[in-house]
Enzyme design. Structure first.
Site, PDB file in Angstrom:
ATOM      1  N   ASP A   1       0.751 -19.790  36.929  1.00  0.00           N
ATOM      2  CA  ASP A   1       1.630 -20.805  36.369  1.00  0.00           C
ATOM      3  C   ASP A   1       1.940 -21.804  37.492  1.00  0.00           C
ATOM      4  O   ASP A   1       1.563 -21.605  38.652  1.00  0.00           O
ATOM      5  CB  ASP A   1       2.894 -20.172  35.769  1.00  0.00           C
ATOM      6  CG  ASP A   1       3.509 -21.074  34.689  1.00  0.00           C
ATOM      7  OD1 ASP A   1       3.217 -22.287  34.688  1.00  0.00           O
ATOM      8  OD2 ASP A   1       4.279 -20.573  33.847  1.00  0.00           O
TER       9      ASP A   1
HETATM   10  C1  NOJ Z   1       4.992 -24.173  33.334  1.00  0.00           C
HETATM   11  C2  NOJ Z   1       4.952 -23.371  32.083  1.00  0.00           C
HETATM   12  O1  NOJ Z   1       5.559 -22.133  32.272  1.00  0.00           O
HETATM   13  C3  NOJ Z   1       3.546 -23.140  31.555  1.00  0.00           C
HETATM   14  O2  NOJ Z   1       3.623 -22.501  30.319  1.00  0.00           O
HETATM   15  C4  NOJ Z   1       2.823 -24.443  31.482  1.00  0.00           C
HETATM   16  O3  NOJ Z   1       1.553 -24.266  30.903  1.00  0.00           O
HETATM   17  C5  NOJ Z   1       2.726 -25.014  32.871  1.00  0.00           C
HETATM   18  N1  NOJ Z   1       4.068 -25.266  33.369  1.00  0.00           N
HETATM   19  C6  NOJ Z   1       1.912 -26.297  32.938  1.00  0.00           C
HETATM   20  O4  NOJ Z   1       2.591 -27.323  32.341  1.00  0.00           O
END
Ligand code: NOJ
Length: 741
Positions: free
Chosen positions: A271
């Protein structure tokens, strides 16, 4: 049956390319950076894009996030293909969660349709639009099972049930990916967040998670397994720790389970900076150690932390990391790129003409209206207040009644702000006339400045008088209230999940002058509405229903569509009851003897949910009868058929979700009091009846052990069928190990 998305014939090409790559070039494939600012992904320092474009030209980036648009993507792709030594195309990824430009209901809302075909179609259209905008990969579906409505990201998942979650996960993956990843309309999907993120303590986003392996296996993992079986091309880990281990550095989850026993062959992406956050969690002392932990544990792509960019090379050179683990990660990335057809035509999805003709097509909006109305849940309808009658004088009141932005929900990708059909527009189009309208009060969103006091509402009651005036003169009041789009979603956990601000106070005053009130509730999460459920005769849960929300809500309010949605998540009476879920364990003291205190409950609130999982009313009524099992005893290896007669005994055509639950009465560890094991959405004309049948194999009756083995225990089972998890017919059967005869 499992779907396979990585063609075997690409393997020699992957191997051959890997052979040609230097260590530096390999590591380049494992770095992912944003090239456009998003509220979910700030770019930070000025000049960041230029710096990153340089990295693209040097082959140090393998995938890009947040850049959209056929032209912009083509331009960056050209740099990767033409200026790097090996010309390896980039992957372009984005959070296409419930639509690209045309918005469908937020995922939790759409799951309330229990209509897997419609859900798959929404994901298909999302993929078609996003792929037309040059994208290859969406960070969806989020398949985290969640039991706590305080968590803002409940809006992004399918709710509290692993079985429904698994079915929805399958449908969404199939919808995004279609039958062939190399197709011009396909988008690689991503099952996230692996794993446990939805169980953050007290529903606070990013908080620690502590789960038994048994719950992990039986509640958290089933939707991930389903995504895998549907052929999901990628997984994302997460921000949370699980039992103290940051999941990004969790070798059990990623190496042993996902890539080991589950044999997943695609890449796992971290993430956003979750590799960097291993340090903040207190599990690594610096980025080099974090990089080592993450790569060793099986995180293949580093989203945004610089850890791989800066440290993988030296980790291999000093012998801390075997280059084989880098090769494995790189081959996973290449596998995805080959499967998407990028080596055959890196610009396949980069036509601006196509982009213009496809995005926002009328047929996409037709589906948005169709699926939105299927997602609406009629929570309460005293004295058949709904549907409205055409000759009734309606007063339309509330801060969300004319709101064209809130229905788009959070995570709205490239939807244009204020582009949804509001309820006011929907009703005006129906009546071909303007209705009496008053905003009543404002909702002020929580401040992003955490140093400031978080306020949800102005104390400004100036609009109360106008609202009460039109309420007084109307036959019926339609109050459109709830949460704005940004009150749920990432980082939007709330400790108080009542109607924000002055809205309840306004409702109370409206009830003084007109008690015929319909509450249309826009929200991304279950809310605690004990007072409303007592005092407002009709409540229609509209979620954040997407681009066509106002028309879909009008269809239901006016009876052009008979509501058929069912809750995918329990509504609590009070926030103190959370986490709340129907498939809980019995406990040793489940019920009270009269007058007793020492049993499982809160002293100050009815322990049942306000609205249970699976609940949802209709304008017609359904009767369930004659629940039948062919036998009273079964043996391992048998098929079990359950039938029930469903009759539409109301005054109109409608759809009912026939829900089948099971209880394994004795097992070790103990099993939940109810578990959803099947459902069918059935449409019946007035007076029509149908025998609905479900079939299981005895092998379906098991559960996962903590070690991930499927175990079936002989003994007594109870079967339940009905239209919600609270109103059920029941029957028993015995499962025996083997037929002695
Ligand atoms: C943080 C989020 O937790 C995740 O789900 C997302 O895909 C990413 N950012 C990218 O935007």
């Amino acid at each position: 049956m499992s779907v396979s998305v990585f063609p075997e014939e690409n393997e020699p090409r992957i191997e051959a390319l890997l052979q040609q790559m230097s260590l530096d070039e390999k590591i380049g494939q494992l770095n992912q950076y944003a090239l456009r600012e998003e509220h979910t992904g700030p770019l930070g320092k000025k000049g960041q894009v230029a710096k990153r474009m340089k990295l693209v030209a040097e082959g140090k980036i393998g995938s890009v996030l947040n850049l959209t648009g056929a032209k912009a993507i083509r331009e960056v792709q050209q740099i990767a293909v033409k200026q790097t030594r090996l010309g390896i195309p980039l992957l372009f990824a984005y959070d296409v969660i419930h639509g690209y430009e045309t918005m469908f209901p937020v995922p939790l809302g759409e799951s309330a349709s229990w209509d897997l075909t419609a859900i798959e179609k929404s994901s298909r259209i999302s993929a078609i639009e996003a792929a037309a905008a040059g994208l290859h990969w969406t960070f969806a579906p989020m398949v985290d099972v969640t039991r706590d409505a305080r968590w803002g990201r409940v809006m992004e998942g399918a709710g509290e049930d692993p079985y429904l979650g698994a079915q929805v996960a399958w449908a969404r993956v199939r919808g995004f990916q279609g039958d062939n990843l190399a197709d011009i309309n396909a988008l690689a999907a991503c099952a996230k967040h692996f794993a446990g993120y939805g169980f953050s303590e007290s529903g606070k986003d990013y908080n620690a998670v502590d789960l038994s392996r048994h719950t992990l296996q039986n509640v958290v993992l089933p939707p991930f397994r389903a995504a895998l079986e549907a052929g999901v091309a990628t997984f994302m880990n997460g921000f949370n720790t699980l039992g103290g281990v940051p999941v990004t550095a969790d070798a059990y989850l990623q190496r042993d389970l996902l890539k080991g026993s589950w044999k997943f062959a695609g890449p796992v992406v971290s993430d956003w900076n979750s590799i960097g956050e291993i340090i903040t969690h207190g599990a690594a002392s610096d980025k080099m150690e974090a990089a080592l932990l993450a790569m060793t544990a099986g995180s293949d792509i580093d989203m945004e932390s610089d850890a791989y960019l800066d440290h993988l090379q030296s980790l291999v050179e000093d012998g801390s990391l075997d280059e084989k683990s880098i090769d494995d990660a790189v081959s996973r990335v290449l596998r995805l790129k080959f499967a998407l057809g990028l080596f055959d035509d890196p610009y396949l999805r980069s036509s601006s003409e196509r982009e213009k003709s496809i995005i926002g097509a009328a047929r996409h909006h037709e589906h948005a209206r169709e699926v939105a109305r299927k997602s609406l849940v009629l929570l309460r309808n005293e004295n058949d207040l709904l549907p409205l009658q055409k000759d009734q004088k309606i007063a339309l009141i509330g801060p969300l009644a004319a709101d064209k932005d809130t229905p788009l929900g959070n995570w709205r990708a490239r939807a244009k702000s204020n582009s949804a059909i509001s309820v006011q527009e929907g009703l005006s189009a129906y009546f071909d006339d303007d209705l009496d309208y008053s905003i009543g009060c404002q909702i002020v969103e929580s401040s992003f400045d955490f140093a400031k006091k978080i306020e949800f509402a102005e104390e400004d009651k100036t609009h109360f008088a106008a609202a009460l005036q039109i309420a007084r003169e109307a036959d019926i009041v339609v109050a459109v209230m709830g949460e704005t789009a940004n009150m749920s979603g990432e980082g939007r956990s709330r400790a108080d999940i009542g109607l924000p601000g002055l809205q309840q106070e306004l409702l109370r005053e409206i009830c003084q002058v007109n008690d015929r009130v319909v509450l249309v509730l826009m929200t991304g999460r279950p809310l605690a509405l004990a007072w409303e459920a007592e005092n407002i005769p009709a409540i229609l849960l509209a979620w954040h229903a997407g681009s066509q929300a106002g028309h879909a809500i009008t269809d239901v309010l006016m009876g052009a569509y008979c509501p058929s949605g069912k809750l995918p998540m329990s509504f609590p009476r009070s926030v103190g009851q959370l986490p709340m879920y129907y498939n809980h364990l019995s406990t040793g003291r489940p019920t009270a003897a009269p007058g007793l205190v020492f049993y499982q409950h809160h002293n100050d609130v009815d322990r049942r949910p306000l609205y249970p999982f699976g609940h949802g009313l209709s304008y017609t009524s359904f009767r369930f009868e004659n629940l039948k099992l062919e036998k009273e005893e079964y043996y391992f290896g048998d098929s079990i058929r359950v039938t029930v007669e469903l009759k539409n005994i109301g005054a109109t055509k409608g759809e009912e979700v026939v829900q089948l639950y099971l209880q394994d009465l004795v097992a070790m560890p103990a099993r939940p009091v109810l578990e959803l094991k099947g459902f069918q959405k059935i449409e019946l004309a007035q007076g029509e009846s149908r025998i609905v049948s479900f079939q299981w194999e005895t092998t379906d009756l098991g559960y996962w052990t903590a070690e991930g083995e499927w175990k079936i225990e002989a003994g007594m089972f109870r079967v339940f069928v009905g239209g919600s998890s609270e109103h059920l017919l029941e029957s028993n059967f015995i499962l025996n190990e083997k037929d002695e005869y």
